[in-house]
Scaffold this motif. Sequence first.
Motif, PDB file in Angstrom:
ATOM      1  N   ILE A 252      -6.545 -12.089-112.827  1.00 15.99           N
ATOM      2  CA  ILE A 252      -5.194 -12.230-113.349  1.00 15.99           C
ATOM      3  C   ILE A 252      -5.236 -11.999-114.848  1.00 15.99           C
ATOM      4  N   ILE A 253      -4.434 -11.055-115.306  1.00 11.84           N
ATOM      5  CA  ILE A 253      -4.387 -10.730-116.727  1.00 11.84           C
ATOM      6  C   ILE A 253      -3.210 -11.462-117.346  1.00 11.84           C
ATOM      7  N   GLY A 254      -3.501 -12.473-118.141  1.00 15.04           N
ATOM      8  CA  GLY A 254      -2.472 -13.250-118.801  1.00 15.04           C
ATOM      9  C   GLY A 254      -2.348 -14.650-118.236  1.00 15.04           C
ATOM     10  N   ALA A 255      -2.368 -15.654-119.119  1.00 18.56           N
ATOM     11  CA  ALA A 255      -2.266 -17.051-118.710  1.00 18.56           C
ATOM     12  C   ALA A 255      -0.923 -17.633-119.118  1.00 18.56           C
ATOM     13  N   GLY A 256       0.145 -16.837-119.014  1.00 18.97           N
ATOM     14  CA  GLY A 256       1.487 -17.348-119.204  1.00 18.97           C
ATOM     15  C   GLY A 256       1.950 -18.060-117.944  1.00 18.97           C
ATOM     16  N   LEU A 257       3.244 -18.369-117.883  1.00 13.35           N
ATOM     17  CA  LEU A 257       3.753 -19.084-116.719  1.00 13.35           C
ATOM     18  C   LEU A 257       3.558 -18.288-115.437  1.00 13.35           C
ATOM     19  N   ALA A 258       3.740 -16.981-115.491  1.00 18.74           N
ATOM     20  CA  ALA A 258       3.561 -16.157-114.294  1.00 18.74           C
ATOM     21  C   ALA A 258       2.109 -16.187-113.831  1.00 18.74           C
ATOM     22  N   GLY A 259       1.189 -15.989-114.764  1.00 17.27           N
ATOM     23  CA  GLY A 259      -0.222 -15.986-114.397  1.00 17.27           C
ATOM     24  C   GLY A 259      -0.715 -17.327-113.902  1.00 17.27           C
ATOM     25  N   LEU A 260      -0.264 -18.403-114.538  1.00 14.27           N
ATOM     26  CA  LEU A 260      -0.694 -19.737-114.118  1.00 14.27           C
ATOM     27  C   LEU A 260      -0.122 -20.096-112.752  1.00 14.27           C
ATOM     28  N   ALA A 261       1.149 -19.771-112.521  1.00 13.26           N
ATOM     29  CA  ALA A 261       1.750 -20.051-111.218  1.00 13.26           C
ATOM     30  C   ALA A 261       1.022 -19.313-110.112  1.00 13.26           C
ATOM     31  N   ALA A 262       0.723 -18.025-110.348  1.00 15.34           N
ATOM     32  CA  ALA A 262       0.008 -17.238-109.345  1.00 15.34           C
ATOM     33  C   ALA A 262      -1.400 -17.773-109.127  1.00 15.34           C
ATOM     34  N   ALA A 263      -2.074 -18.139-110.209  1.00 13.86           N
ATOM     35  CA  ALA A 263      -3.449 -18.612-110.097  1.00 13.86           C
ATOM     36  C   ALA A 263      -3.528 -19.879-109.245  1.00 13.86           C
ATOM     37  N   ARG A 264      -2.646 -20.842-109.496  1.00 14.55           N
ATOM     38  CA  ARG A 264      -2.688 -22.090-108.727  1.00 14.55           C
ATOM     39  C   ARG A 264      -2.383 -21.835-107.258  1.00 14.55           C
ATOM     40  N   GLN A 265      -1.423 -20.969-107.008  1.00 16.49           N
ATOM     41  CA  GLN A 265      -1.076 -20.681-105.616  1.00 16.49           C
ATOM     42  C   GLN A 265      -2.213 -19.960-104.902  1.00 16.49           C
ATOM     43  N   LEU A 266      -2.848 -19.017-105.553  1.00 13.24           N
ATOM     44  CA  LEU A 266      -3.953 -18.276-104.940  1.00 13.24           C
ATOM     45  C   LEU A 266      -5.166 -19.179-104.730  1.00 13.24           C
ATOM     46  N   LEU A 267      -5.402 -20.080-105.664  1.00 17.04           N
ATOM     47  CA  LEU A 267      -6.492 -21.031-105.474  1.00 17.04           C
ATOM     48  C   LEU A 267      -6.229 -21.900-104.252  1.00 17.04           C
ATOM     49  N   ARG A 268      -4.996 -22.315-104.081  1.00 10.92           N
ATOM     50  CA  ARG A 268      -4.660 -23.137-102.912  1.00 10.92           C
ATOM     51  C   ARG A 268      -4.832 -22.352-101.624  1.00 10.92           C
ATOM     52  N   LEU A 269      -4.599 -21.038-101.679  1.00 10.00           N
ATOM     53  CA  LEU A 269      -4.747 -20.207-100.493  1.00 10.00           C
ATOM     54  C   LEU A 269      -6.200 -19.812-100.232  1.00 10.00           C
ATOM     55  N   GLY A 270      -7.111 -20.274-101.087  1.00 15.66           N
ATOM     56  CA  GLY A 270      -8.535 -20.078-100.826  1.00 15.66           C
ATOM     57  C   GLY A 270      -9.173 -18.879-101.483  1.00 15.66           C
ATOM     58  N   PHE A 271      -8.520 -18.255-102.444  1.00 17.29           N
ATOM     59  CA  PHE A 271      -9.085 -17.083-103.112  1.00 17.29           C
ATOM     60  C   PHE A 271      -9.938 -17.507-104.311  1.00 17.29           C
ATOM     61  N   ARG A 272     -10.821 -16.619-104.693  1.00 14.26           N
ATOM     62  CA  ARG A 272     -11.583 -16.788-105.927  1.00 14.26           C
ATOM     63  C   ARG A 272     -10.766 -16.159-107.044  1.00 14.26           C
ATOM     64  N   VAL A 273     -10.443 -16.918-108.055  1.00  9.72           N
ATOM     65  CA  VAL A 273      -9.512 -16.478-109.098  1.00  9.72           C
ATOM     66  C   VAL A 273     -10.172 -16.597-110.462  1.00  9.72           C
ATOM     67  N   THR A 274      -9.967 -15.576-111.285  1.00 10.55           N
ATOM     68  CA  THR A 274     -10.362 -15.607-112.692  1.00 10.55           C
ATOM     69  C   THR A 274      -9.193 -15.110-113.519  1.00 10.55           C
ATOM     70  N   VAL A 275      -8.800 -15.903-114.521  1.00 13.29           N
ATOM     71  CA  VAL A 275      -7.690 -15.536-115.404  1.00 13.29           C
ATOM     72  C   VAL A 275      -8.273 -15.083-116.734  1.00 13.29           C
ATOM     73  N   LEU A 276      -7.851 -13.901-117.188  1.00 16.40           N
ATOM     74  CA  LEU A 276      -8.290 -13.357-118.470  1.00 16.40           C
ATOM     75  C   LEU A 276      -7.144 -13.477-119.467  1.00 16.40           C
ATOM     76  N   GLU A 277      -7.350 -14.219-120.530  1.00 13.30           N
ATOM     77  CA  GLU A 277      -6.306 -14.470-121.522  1.00 13.30           C
ATOM     78  C   GLU A 277      -6.789 -14.034-122.902  1.00 13.30           C
ATOM     79  N   GLY A 278      -5.977 -13.219-123.582  1.00 14.73           N
ATOM     80  CA  GLY A 278      -6.371 -12.726-124.892  1.00 14.73           C
ATOM     81  C   GLY A 278      -6.303 -13.770-125.988  1.00 14.73           C
ATOM     82  N   ARG A 279      -5.454 -14.763-125.842  1.00 18.89           N
ATOM     83  CA  ARG A 279      -5.319 -15.788-126.868  1.00 18.89           C
ATOM     84  C   ARG A 279      -6.381 -16.869-126.709  1.00 18.89           C
ATOM     85  N   LYS A 280      -6.312 -17.828-127.621  1.00 13.02           N
ATOM     86  CA  LYS A 280      -7.178 -18.996-127.530  1.00 13.02           C
ATOM     87  C   LYS A 280      -6.510 -20.121-126.749  1.00 13.02           C
ATOM     88  N   ARG A 281      -5.329 -19.879-126.243  1.00 13.25           N
ATOM     89  CA  ARG A 281      -4.569 -20.901-125.541  1.00 13.25           C
ATOM     90  C   ARG A 281      -3.872 -20.281-124.347  1.00 13.25           C
TER      91      ARG A 281
END
Length: 928
Positions: A252-281
Amino acid sequence: MYIIAFVSLTHFSLCNTSMEAPNQNQSIDEFSQFPPLHLQFFEPPPNPSPTPTPAPVLTQHPPDLSSYTNHLLSVSVPRRRRRGRSQHPRSSITTTSFITFPNFSANIVNGSNANVNPNSNLRTTPDLGGEDIIVINRDATTEALTALSAGFPADSLTDEEIDFGVCRVVGGFEQVNYILVRNHIIAKWRDNVSRWVHKEMFVDAVPQHCHYILDTAYNYLNTYGYINFGVAPEIKEKIPAEPSNNRLRILIIGAGLAGLAAARQLLRLGFRVTVLEGRKRAGGRVYTKKMEAGEGNRASASADLGGSVLTGTLGNPLGILAKQLGCLLYKVGDKCPLFGLDGKPVDKEMDDKVEANFNRLLDKASRLRQLMGDAAVDISLGSALETFWDVLDNVNAETINFYNWHLANLEYANASLLSKLSLAFWDQDDPYDMGGDHCFLAGGNGKLVQALAENVPILYERTVHTIRYNGDGVQVVAGSQVYDGDMALCTVPLGVLKNCSIKFIPELPQRKIDSIRRLGYGLLNKVAMLFPHVFWGTDFDTFGHLNDDSSRRGEFFLFYSYASVAGGPLLIALVAGEAAYKFENMPPQDAVAKVLKILKDIYEPQGITVPDPIQTVCTRWGSDPFTLGSYSNVAVGASGDDYDIMAESVGDGRLFFAGEATTRRYPATMHGAFLSGLREAANMAHHANARASRMKVGRSLSKNAHGCASLLADWFREPDLEFGSFSVIFSQKNDDPNSQAIVRVTFNEPRKKSHEGSKSDQQHSNKLLFQQLQSHFSQQQQLHVYTLLTRQQVLDLREVRGGDEMRLDYLCEKLGVKLIGRKGLGPTADTVIASIKAERGSRKSSSTSSASRLGISKLRTNTLKPKFVRKAKIVHNGNRPVQSPNKSLLPHNKSITPPNSNVTNGKVLEEHKITNQTPSTSSSGLPQ
């Protein structure tokens, strides 16, 4: 496209910062209080048009079940506020709909008893033929309103539901029962959003013969995140400690609201997830900065320098997150006084008169676009307003300042100059507006970001500059590091895509590139000021300031008081329109000096001393390389369709897109970004399951290989179409471009004369392979290999020039197809062969080839709307929905499929992207 403050950060600060932790002790009682029956069921049109459309007519089952008499209900359509103050209704926008509920004939049954609920209010077809309509022991009207607040139409299915296959037949009693069950599940979860809702909770309420509907409704709502989402402890517990599907990795490219929402949902569905964020936050355009004084002063506040306002709490998923966290939602008051150039309050009578005239200007612009029809697409809202400027009465220098303030407020709402906004579609998202109050989150929206990012694997300071994708997977390059995955989700802002900051290999489809270009992406900036104490009063949350220069009308035109929610005396000034761009180059000291002068002009004549701020922060979103702007809008030449195109996946279900610029219903909003992440998580899971199913099919051979081979041998004696070494048998005798066809390629067949030219590309990569296969069967032995294509793909294949070598390359490289033996096609081909056999029946084979007929019946796929092409066809089979044959999944081996392989004349054919996609168990090995 509502007022939502997204800003970037360049600060002029006196002290260090920190993020405030969520307060778990606060609570709210008002959230999720749905409106009484005075609100209407309103289903907005899927494609808003500049031409007039009749008011929607919805149907309801009447309370008097014995008489089935029509019932009429008159209600008002709520509309959103677009400005810093309350908006008065305008006749051209606000409408009154009459909801009629015609008679129908049906039996009413209940899952647990025979009592009939007179409040079952949902539409069905006029004649149900005596089928059963279930009644669940609850107020169906309230449940329908709850579902409406979640974005579901009251009496029909969404395209998403149809694509999911929730009903075997769209329309009819089954659809009505599904809607009743769906609404009941949503309402049950909304009763307590901190618990996990299990399907077993509804078994007793739903009749036994409708349990298959319960299964479908629950699976759909759970998969797409309409229930059981968020950060409540009981919901977080459902995220498995280890991925259940170790073979699939999601980037997932970007840890904004869209990326975080998708990441949590995909983790719950059993996928291996890595979020790449350009910022420090994390958080992206949602950023809460902790502002605090130095030693000796305890003043501090949490300033939302990015997204700030929750625009409507009814159904808003961010409001649900706030409730799960126990955070207080503070209603933004409607009162917004204006102050003139001299700092004095403006004349109330003149203020009201100018506002009424301004609303009439918008009315006239609305009627103009209705009269212009499609021509309004190329006209700006600004030019339309200027057209009617001369008809205003008593316009002078003083009233012009009022008008400029309203124009600046409109530019704030849309993050765009009015001269760039589309007259036809600038407000296309209004019908989808979430009802309820507009609110601030006490302590800042950073609390939501912090909760969503908890335990999500995020790699910070990873600036992505290249994304490679094909039929085997994706590679994401950030700096010198390369990350391999099976699928990727790109959530970067539209400004980053417009700037081409990320290189896509291969290039994105032209239709997506065109939408990126057409959509607008504007700018909003802020000046946040922490004072020693509140000097501006607390009886209003916003106030405005007039300007006598139209080019600077958006400069500090609106102030937000955050003293009630930020934890300290915080005041924020907004900079919109043309002034927002000039502000990017204004030194922070000059900006603060200008703001203080405005405040002193307002308050010092009242005997109130304006102190110097303890800390100030100026924003520079336009200069921020991770945003390059604030939020999207519909520019001249664009429409809501461009948001849908932005949301389309590419690379045959390998690369997906989310973010506020990918949702036509909720663009430019925080909740729109969040919902888009949930949407794409479900879509990615769907594609992953489809590939897994195809791989399973690929391992099974034909169950009737001998019988099918005999039929094929007979039919290919006189195929429906021949060109070069290719022969085709169509499964249907009509011109449906989505119908399937069996394609046979014959090697070492005597070469036929071709009228298309036989000169092939000497450098072609597959020519050597083709010649080797021909040579291998040089002893007059023929080899037949097969594949399944759609009719349209066959016709496109026939048009490929350069001979059989070029056609083979088109199959392998463009369509990602591997030619295999008859047995390798598996049961999928058996189904197609059985369909052909049933259609032909005892009809004797024609002695004349049908190729000449097909030559003049080629369909133009660009006449098909993508939404209809994407929908799965549902056929009736007992009590379970099944896929029709043209949705079959074919077994293939490894191949590379560029995104253009799925585009025909600019239209995506997703049904057939699945059909001809190659299964992959590897997440690496992409070509450089």
